[in-house]
Motif scaffolding. Sequence first.
Motif, PDB file in Angstrom:
ATOM      1  N   THR A  88       0.807  -1.217   0.000  1.00 15.34           N
ATOM      2  CA  THR A  88       0.000   0.000   0.000  1.00 15.34           C
ATOM      3  C   THR A  88       0.841   1.269   0.000  1.00 15.34           C
ATOM      4  OG1 THR A  88      -0.136  -0.077   2.418  1.00 15.34           O
ATOM      5  CG2 THR A  88      -1.918  -1.109   1.180  1.00 15.34           C
ATOM      6  N   GLU A  89       1.957   1.285   0.699  1.00 14.59           N
ATOM      7  CA  GLU A  89       2.813   2.472   0.813  1.00 14.59           C
ATOM      8  C   GLU A  89       3.964   2.386  -0.180  1.00 14.59           C
ATOM      9  OE1 GLU A  89       2.555   5.251   2.582  1.00 14.59           O
ATOM     10  OE2 GLU A  89       0.664   4.631   3.442  1.00 14.59           O
ATOM     11  N   ARG A  90       3.672   2.479  -1.456  1.00 16.23           N
ATOM     12  CA  ARG A  90       4.693   2.361  -2.497  1.00 16.23           C
ATOM     13  C   ARG A  90       4.964   3.708  -3.136  1.00 16.23           C
ATOM     14  NH1 ARG A  90       4.548  -3.526  -4.557  1.00 16.23           N
ATOM     15  NH2 ARG A  90       6.595  -3.129  -5.398  1.00 16.23           N
ATOM     16  N   MET A  91       6.227   4.079  -3.185  1.00 16.67           N
ATOM     17  CA  MET A  91       6.634   5.246  -3.963  1.00 16.67           C
ATOM     18  C   MET A  91       7.399   4.746  -5.195  1.00 16.67           C
ATOM     19  SD  MET A  91       5.694   8.124  -2.527  1.00 16.67           S
ATOM     20  CE  MET A  91       6.763   9.498  -2.718  1.00 16.67           C
ATOM     21  N   ILE A  92       8.417   3.939  -4.966  1.00 19.60           N
ATOM     22  CA  ILE A  92       9.195   3.388  -6.073  1.00 19.60           C
ATOM     23  C   ILE A  92       8.999   1.872  -6.101  1.00 19.60           C
ATOM     24  CG2 ILE A  92      11.503   3.076  -7.038  1.00 19.60           C
ATOM     25  CD1 ILE A  92      12.237   5.785  -5.780  1.00 19.60           C
ATOM     26  N   CYS A  93       9.555   1.186  -5.112  1.00 24.74           N
ATOM     27  CA  CYS A  93       9.446  -0.282  -5.068  1.00 24.74           C
ATOM     28  C   CYS A  93       8.752  -0.787  -3.811  1.00 24.74           C
ATOM     29  CB  CYS A  93      10.839  -0.907  -5.143  1.00 24.74           C
ATOM     30  SG  CYS A  93      11.634  -0.692  -6.727  1.00 24.74           S
ATOM     31  N   GLY A  94       8.467   0.060  -2.860  1.00 23.20           N
ATOM     32  CA  GLY A  94       7.822  -0.364  -1.620  1.00 23.20           C
ATOM     33  C   GLY A  94       8.789  -0.767  -0.529  1.00 23.20           C
ATOM     34  N   CYS A 125      10.880   1.191   1.473  1.00 18.88           N
ATOM     35  CA  CYS A 125      10.761   2.018   2.681  1.00 18.88           C
ATOM     36  C   CYS A 125       9.435   1.756   3.392  1.00 18.88           C
ATOM     37  CB  CYS A 125      10.898   3.497   2.344  1.00 18.88           C
ATOM     38  SG  CYS A 125      12.545   3.958   1.799  1.00 18.88           S
ATOM     39  N   GLY A 126       8.373   1.578   2.642  1.00 16.36           N
ATOM     40  CA  GLY A 126       7.079   1.256   3.237  1.00 16.36           C
ATOM     41  C   GLY A 126       7.099  -0.086   3.935  1.00 16.36           C
ATOM     42  N   GLY A 127       7.776  -1.050   3.352  1.00 14.72           N
ATOM     43  CA  GLY A 127       7.896  -2.367   3.977  1.00 14.72           C
ATOM     44  C   GLY A 127       8.706  -2.326   5.250  1.00 14.72           C
ATOM     45  N   ILE A 128       9.798  -1.573   5.240  1.00 10.36           N
ATOM     46  CA  ILE A 128      10.614  -1.423   6.452  1.00 10.36           C
ATOM     47  C   ILE A 128       9.808  -0.714   7.536  1.00 10.36           C
ATOM     48  CG2 ILE A 128      12.649  -0.288   7.421  1.00 10.36           C
ATOM     49  CD1 ILE A 128      14.020  -0.837   4.684  1.00 10.36           C
ATOM     50  N   ALA A 129       9.062   0.314   7.154  1.00 14.18           N
ATOM     51  CA  ALA A 129       8.235   1.043   8.114  1.00 14.18           C
ATOM     52  C   ALA A 129       7.157   0.141   8.710  1.00 14.18           C
ATOM     53  CB  ALA A 129       7.604   2.261   7.453  1.00 14.18           C
ATOM     54  N   ASP A 130       6.523  -0.682   7.879  1.00 11.17           N
ATOM     55  CA  ASP A 130       5.521  -1.626   8.382  1.00 11.17           C
ATOM     56  C   ASP A 130       6.155  -2.606   9.367  1.00 11.17           C
ATOM     57  OD1 ASP A 130       3.540  -0.505   6.821  1.00 11.17           O
ATOM     58  OD2 ASP A 130       3.672  -2.024   5.238  1.00 11.17           O
ATOM     59  N   TYR A 131       7.359  -3.056   9.054  1.00  8.06           N
ATOM     60  CA  TYR A 131       8.046  -4.045   9.885  1.00  8.06           C
ATOM     61  C   TYR A 131       8.395  -3.490  11.261  1.00  8.06           C
ATOM     62  CZ  TYR A 131      11.253  -7.771  11.192  1.00  8.06           C
ATOM     63  OH  TYR A 131      11.878  -8.810  11.846  1.00  8.06           O
ATOM     64  N   ILE A 132       8.894  -2.247  11.304  1.00  7.33           N
ATOM     65  CA  ILE A 132       9.281  -1.684  12.603  1.00  7.33           C
ATOM     66  C   ILE A 132       8.178  -0.861  13.250  1.00  7.33           C
ATOM     67  CG2 ILE A 132      11.731  -1.718  12.059  1.00  7.33           C
ATOM     68  CD1 ILE A 132      11.641   1.264  11.602  1.00  7.33           C
ATOM     69  N   GLY A 133       7.080  -0.643  12.532  1.00  9.40           N
ATOM     70  CA  GLY A 133       5.919   0.037  13.101  1.00  9.40           C
ATOM     71  C   GLY A 133       6.049   1.543  13.179  1.00  9.40           C
ATOM     72  N   ASP A 166       6.155   5.456  10.631  1.00 10.30           N
ATOM     73  CA  ASP A 166       5.639   6.119   9.437  1.00 10.30           C
ATOM     74  C   ASP A 166       6.634   5.958   8.275  1.00 10.30           C
ATOM     75  OD1 ASP A 166       3.994   7.770   7.866  1.00 10.30           O
ATOM     76  OD2 ASP A 166       5.073   9.576   8.485  1.00 10.30           O
ATOM     77  N   PRO A 167       6.167   5.584   7.097  1.00  9.91           N
ATOM     78  CA  PRO A 167       7.062   5.431   5.953  1.00  9.91           C
ATOM     79  C   PRO A 167       7.818   6.700   5.578  1.00  9.91           C
ATOM     80  CG  PRO A 167       4.919   4.494   5.450  1.00  9.91           C
ATOM     81  CD  PRO A 167       4.801   5.191   6.768  1.00  9.91           C
ATOM     82  N   THR A 168       7.241   7.867   5.846  1.00  7.19           N
ATOM     83  CA  THR A 168       7.911   9.120   5.529  1.00  7.19           C
ATOM     84  C   THR A 168       9.200   9.276   6.332  1.00  7.19           C
ATOM     85  OG1 THR A 168       5.761  10.112   5.063  1.00  7.19           O
ATOM     86  CG2 THR A 168       7.608  11.617   5.376  1.00  7.19           C
ATOM     87  N   VAL A 169       9.187   8.836   7.571  1.00  7.18           N
ATOM     88  CA  VAL A 169      10.383   8.900   8.416  1.00  7.18           C
ATOM     89  C   VAL A 169      11.493   8.030   7.808  1.00  7.18           C
ATOM     90  CG1 VAL A 169      11.319   8.334  10.692  1.00  7.18           C
ATOM     91  CG2 VAL A 169       9.060   9.374  10.504  1.00  7.18           C
ATOM     92  N   LEU A 195      15.128   9.323   6.342  1.00  7.57           N
ATOM     93  CA  LEU A 195      16.378   8.737   6.822  1.00  7.57           C
ATOM     94  C   LEU A 195      17.172   8.111   5.679  1.00  7.57           C
ATOM     95  CD1 LEU A 195      15.170   7.092  10.150  1.00  7.57           C
ATOM     96  CD2 LEU A 195      16.610   9.122   9.882  1.00  7.57           C
ATOM     97  N   TRP A 196      16.474   7.478   4.729  1.00 10.69           N
ATOM     98  CA  TRP A 196      17.142   6.865   3.583  1.00 10.69           C
ATOM     99  C   TRP A 196      17.812   7.927   2.703  1.00 10.69           C
ATOM    100  CZ3 TRP A 196      16.141   1.440   3.290  1.00 10.69           C
ATOM    101  CH2 TRP A 196      16.987   0.781   2.409  1.00 10.69           C
ATOM    102  N   VAL A 197      17.150   9.048   2.511  1.00  8.21           N
ATOM    103  CA  VAL A 197      17.739  10.139   1.721  1.00  8.21           C
ATOM    104  C   VAL A 197      18.979  10.685   2.422  1.00  8.21           C
ATOM    105  CG1 VAL A 197      17.369  12.515   0.937  1.00  8.21           C
ATOM    106  CG2 VAL A 197      15.624  10.784   0.521  1.00  8.21           C
ATOM    107  N   ILE A 198      18.891  10.886   3.729  1.00  9.29           N
ATOM    108  CA  ILE A 198      20.054  11.368   4.482  1.00  9.29           C
ATOM    109  C   ILE A 198      21.198  10.365   4.379  1.00  9.29           C
ATOM    110  CG2 ILE A 198      20.903  11.862   6.811  1.00  9.29           C
ATOM    111  CD1 ILE A 198      18.078  13.040   7.377  1.00  9.29           C
TER     112      ILE A 198
END
Length: 62
Positions: free
Chosen positions: A12-18, A20-28, A30-33, A37-40
């Motif tokens: 559901t939280e896909r921008m490119i491949c999903g 960051c959204g998958g990692i966010a779902d796993y650790i609970g 927000d995908p934006t965070v 962090l990935w950009v930094i």
Amino acid sequence: MNSNKRLTKSATERMICGVCGGIADYIGTDPTVIRILWVIFSMMGGSGVLAYIIAAVIMPEP
């Protein structure tokens, strides 16, 4: 702790491949965070781009 928890790409939280959204779902969190962090991380030597590509290839679809 839920023992059935798996690290997968987000459906559901896909921008490119999903990734960051998958990692966010796993650790609970927000995908934006995770995306910020990935950009930094990517700006600090560029290894984040390579890590994202590897994660996009390795992480299974949900």
